[in-house]
Design a protein around this motif. Structure first.
Motif, PDB file in Angstrom:
ATOM      1  N   CYS A   1     -59.299  30.059   4.785  1.00 27.95           N
ATOM      2  CA  CYS A   1     -58.816  29.868   3.653  1.00 27.95           C
ATOM      3  C   CYS A   1     -57.553  30.494   3.034  1.00 27.95           C
ATOM      4  O   CYS A   1     -57.430  30.649   1.579  1.00 27.95           O
ATOM      5  CB  CYS A   1     -59.780  29.548   2.616  1.00 27.95           C
ATOM      6  SG  CYS A   1     -59.471  28.493   1.066  1.00 27.95           S
TER       7      CYS A   1
ATOM      8  N   ASN B   1     -55.767  24.488   7.365  1.00 31.16           N
ATOM      9  CA  ASN B   1     -57.048  23.415   7.217  1.00 31.16           C
ATOM     10  C   ASN B   1     -56.335  21.948   7.011  1.00 31.16           C
ATOM     11  O   ASN B   1     -55.548  21.694   6.155  1.00 31.16           O
ATOM     12  CB  ASN B   1     -57.703  23.870   5.880  1.00 31.16           C
ATOM     13  CG  ASN B   1     -58.232  25.001   5.987  1.00 31.16           C
ATOM     14  OD1 ASN B   1     -58.693  25.763   5.084  1.00 31.16           O
ATOM     15  ND2 ASN B   1     -58.453  25.961   6.955  1.00 31.16           N
TER      16      ASN B   1
ATOM     17  N   CYS C   1     -62.910  25.026   1.809  1.00 23.55           N
ATOM     18  CA  CYS C   1     -61.642  25.352   1.460  1.00 23.55           C
ATOM     19  C   CYS C   1     -61.048  24.333   0.728  1.00 23.55           C
ATOM     20  O   CYS C   1     -61.353  23.937  -0.550  1.00 23.55           O
ATOM     21  CB  CYS C   1     -60.837  25.880   2.480  1.00 23.55           C
ATOM     22  SG  CYS C   1     -59.228  26.775   1.557  1.00 23.55           S
ATOM     23  N   CYS C   2     -60.069  23.620   1.114  1.00 29.53           N
ATOM     24  CA  CYS C   2     -59.144  22.470   0.411  1.00 29.53           C
ATOM     25  C   CYS C   2     -59.742  21.124   0.423  1.00 29.53           C
ATOM     26  O   CYS C   2     -59.728  20.318  -0.307  1.00 29.53           O
ATOM     27  CB  CYS C   2     -57.771  22.325   1.060  1.00 29.53           C
ATOM     28  SG  CYS C   2     -56.725  23.744   1.009  1.00 29.53           S
ATOM     29  N   THR C   3     -60.979  20.889   1.106  1.00 22.53           N
ATOM     30  CA  THR C   3     -61.976  19.571   1.480  1.00 22.53           C
ATOM     31  C   THR C   3     -60.847  18.819   2.157  1.00 22.53           C
ATOM     32  O   THR C   3     -59.615  19.148   2.351  1.00 22.53           O
ATOM     33  CB  THR C   3     -62.414  19.236   0.190  1.00 22.53           C
ATOM     34  OG1 THR C   3     -60.952  18.337  -0.592  1.00 22.53           O
ATOM     35  CG2 THR C   3     -62.919  20.185  -0.508  1.00 22.53           C
TER      36      THR C   3
ATOM     37  N   GLU D   1     -56.870  17.488   0.854  1.00 20.58           N
ATOM     38  CA  GLU D   1     -55.682  18.325   0.816  1.00 20.58           C
ATOM     39  C   GLU D   1     -55.639  18.946   2.204  1.00 20.58           C
ATOM     40  O   GLU D   1     -56.548  19.263   2.895  1.00 20.58           O
ATOM     41  CB  GLU D   1     -56.045  19.261  -0.196  1.00 20.58           C
ATOM     42  CG  GLU D   1     -55.927  18.593  -1.754  1.00 20.58           C
ATOM     43  CD  GLU D   1     -56.200  19.465  -2.987  1.00 20.58           C
ATOM     44  OE1 GLU D   1     -55.468  19.444  -3.791  1.00 20.58           O
ATOM     45  OE2 GLU D   1     -56.732  20.671  -2.695  1.00 20.58           O
ATOM     46  N   TRP D   2     -54.481  19.840   2.148  1.00 22.26           N
ATOM     47  CA  TRP D   2     -54.353  20.741   3.330  1.00 22.26           C
ATOM     48  C   TRP D   2     -53.725  21.776   2.957  1.00 22.26           C
ATOM     49  O   TRP D   2     -52.848  21.864   1.979  1.00 22.26           O
ATOM     50  CB  TRP D   2     -53.672  19.619   4.565  1.00 22.26           C
ATOM     51  CG  TRP D   2     -52.199  19.298   4.425  1.00 22.26           C
ATOM     52  CD1 TRP D   2     -51.558  19.130   3.084  1.00 22.26           C
ATOM     53  CD2 TRP D   2     -51.187  19.380   5.275  1.00 22.26           C
ATOM     54  NE1 TRP D   2     -50.388  18.889   3.279  1.00 22.26           N
ATOM     55  CE2 TRP D   2     -49.946  19.091   4.772  1.00 22.26           C
ATOM     56  CE3 TRP D   2     -50.983  19.576   6.640  1.00 22.26           C
ATOM     57  CZ2 TRP D   2     -48.733  18.729   5.238  1.00 22.26           C
ATOM     58  CZ3 TRP D   2     -49.779  19.454   7.292  1.00 22.26           C
ATOM     59  CH2 TRP D   2     -48.870  18.947   6.682  1.00 22.26           C
ATOM     60  N   HIS D   3     -53.487  22.863   3.821  1.00 27.29           N
ATOM     61  CA  HIS D   3     -52.571  23.750   3.554  1.00 27.29           C
ATOM     62  C   HIS D   3     -52.194  24.467   4.880  1.00 27.29           C
ATOM     63  O   HIS D   3     -52.973  24.401   5.711  1.00 27.29           O
ATOM     64  CB  HIS D   3     -53.331  24.846   2.525  1.00 27.29           C
ATOM     65  CG  HIS D   3     -54.175  25.949   2.893  1.00 27.29           C
ATOM     66  ND1 HIS D   3     -55.516  25.736   3.660  1.00 27.29           N
ATOM     67  CD2 HIS D   3     -53.877  27.252   3.242  1.00 27.29           C
ATOM     68  CE1 HIS D   3     -55.924  26.823   4.004  1.00 27.29           C
ATOM     69  NE2 HIS D   3     -55.025  27.766   3.784  1.00 27.29           N
TER      70      HIS D   3
ATOM     71  N   GLY E   1     -50.219  25.144   0.001  1.00 27.16           N
ATOM     72  CA  GLY E   1     -51.380  24.783  -0.433  1.00 27.16           C
ATOM     73  C   GLY E   1     -52.460  25.472  -1.129  1.00 27.16           C
ATOM     74  O   GLY E   1     -51.877  26.644  -1.599  1.00 27.16           O
ATOM     75  N   CYS E   2     -53.443  25.048  -1.496  1.00 27.39           N
ATOM     76  CA  CYS E   2     -53.992  23.772  -1.259  1.00 27.39           C
ATOM     77  C   CYS E   2     -53.155  22.621  -1.760  1.00 27.39           C
ATOM     78  O   CYS E   2     -52.906  22.854  -2.892  1.00 27.39           O
ATOM     79  CB  CYS E   2     -55.453  23.775  -1.191  1.00 27.39           C
ATOM     80  SG  CYS E   2     -56.620  24.599  -0.555  1.00 27.39           S
ATOM     81  N   GLN E   3     -52.617  21.702  -1.196  1.00 26.20           N
ATOM     82  CA  GLN E   3     -52.038  20.394  -1.883  1.00 26.20           C
ATOM     83  C   GLN E   3     -52.240  19.064  -1.230  1.00 26.20           C
ATOM     84  O   GLN E   3     -52.897  19.123  -0.112  1.00 26.20           O
ATOM     85  CB  GLN E   3     -50.552  21.071  -1.622  1.00 26.20           C
ATOM     86  CG  GLN E   3     -49.906  20.660   0.009  1.00 26.20           C
ATOM     87  CD  GLN E   3     -48.444  21.336   0.297  1.00 26.20           C
ATOM     88  OE1 GLN E   3     -47.887  21.990  -0.550  1.00 26.20           O
ATOM     89  NE2 GLN E   3     -47.823  20.834   1.274  1.00 26.20           N
TER      90      GLN E   3
END
Length: 341
Positions: free
Chosen positions: A240, A264, A270-272, A275-277, A315-317
């Motif tokens: 993360c 991710n 983490c971001c679930t 979202e992604w990062h 991210g997370c975004q």
């Protein structure tokens, strides 16, 4: 006068222009290689030159008829025009049907036609370095500045092609693939292809990354993921902090090219999954290992044997927000066809 009256000859001229195929008149791309100290002389492309020859012969036939009223002379010149068109079309076909082209002249500039929908490859066999002194693309050619597989470099305007080296102007419609490898968190290596992601340098969203990989029958590589039909996980269980693992490219990519390394994607932690990062890092020269794993927070897969350099972190975004990367002129994503372990 009949057929060779003013109206009759006008009809012949219109018919002649209709007979000359469009391919002979079409504007085509070209590339010019120049040795040191030479200056390329602007010239007409073969198709433009062909059209000019046919036009001059046709005008000659018209004036010949106007001055002599000789239908025989006019027909002879018209036949010559048609013959020139036929010969020229044959020559164009010989050029377009060929594969790789060789640069042979060590003293003079050499110009080649560039064909749309094809991988135009050139090798320098002239004995001296050659510079790309002029280049006009035949259409979009989105991958023109990316070396085709197995080719040393791209034929970019102003670039120098060393003796014995090859360069490409890739105008194929399919994405350009650049092979490489990535390290799983267990230390094993997985083959990947680096594929252009989105348009330009600021449009590599999660969907664009998926589409780029799906277009070549592969999945997006992610340091950590639940795994899905569009995402391949490198096996991280702790991730993360912008970790992307370690990569290697087998061939040089264009100057300013960057990898949108995915930390991710489709991961419930983490971001679930909404979202992604990731971490956008520049490509080093071919054969150089690059990447990043956060060791301070115990992220999976840290390897002290490899360089560990972070790039532009994001991210997370939202999945619709693009990967960022200051100074990148093009963005790639890593794709793989590897099966889940």
């Amino acid at each position: 006068m009949g057929l060779f009256s003013g109206k009759g000859l006008s009809a012949i001229l219109v018919s002649l222009l209709a007979v000359v195929p469009v391919v002979a008149l079409a504007q085509q791309g070209s590339i010019t290689f120049s040795p040191p100290g030479s200056f390329p002389i602007p010239t007409l492309g073969s198709s433009s030159l062909l059209a000019l020859v046919v036009l001059l012969l046709t005008v000659g036939a018209w004036h010949r008829f106007r001055s002599t009223r000789s239908g025989v002379a006019s027909v002879a010149l018209l036949a010559a025009a048609l013959a020139s068109a036929a010969v020229g079309i044959s020559l164009i076909q010989q050029v377009t049907a060929g594969g790789g082209q060789s640069i042979l002249s060590p003293n003079e500039s050499t110009t080649f036609e560039l064909q749309p929908g094809a991988n135009n490859v050139f090798s320098n066999e002239s004995g001296v370095d050659q510079r790309v002194s002029a280049r006009t693309l035949p259409g979009a050619c989105a991958n023109a500045d990316t070396p085709a597989e197995g080719i040393d470099t791209a034929c970019q305007l102003g670039s120098t092609l060393a003796v014995g080296a090859s360069c490409s102007v890739d105008c194929r419609e399919e994405p350009a693939l650049s092979p490489g490898q990535v390290q799983r968190v267990d230390g094993s290596m997985v083959d990947v292809d680096f594929v252009p992601c989105g348009e330009g340098s600021s449009n590599c969203t999660a969907d664009a990354a998926r589409q780029a990989c799906q277009a070549v029958g592969k999945r997006v590589v992610s340091h950590a993921s639940n795994g899905s039909g569009t995402v391949y996980s490198l096996g991280a269980t702790n991730s993360c902090h912008w970790s992307i693992s370690y990569y290697n490219s087998e061939q040089d990519l264009p100057a300013g090219a960057c990898l949108a390394g995915v930390s991710n994607l489709d991961w419930s932690s983490c971001c679930t999954t909404s979202e992604w990062h990731g971490n956008t890092v520049p490509f080093p020269p071919a054969g150089t290992v690059f990447g990043y794993v956060d060791s301070a927070n115990g992220n999976s897969g840290y390897d002290p044997n490899w360089p560990n350099t972070s790039g532009a972190r994001w991210g997370c975004q939202s999945l619709s927000s693009p990967a960022t990367g200051a100074g990148c002129t093009s963005v790639y994503v890593a794709c793989t066809s590897a099966a889940d372990p």
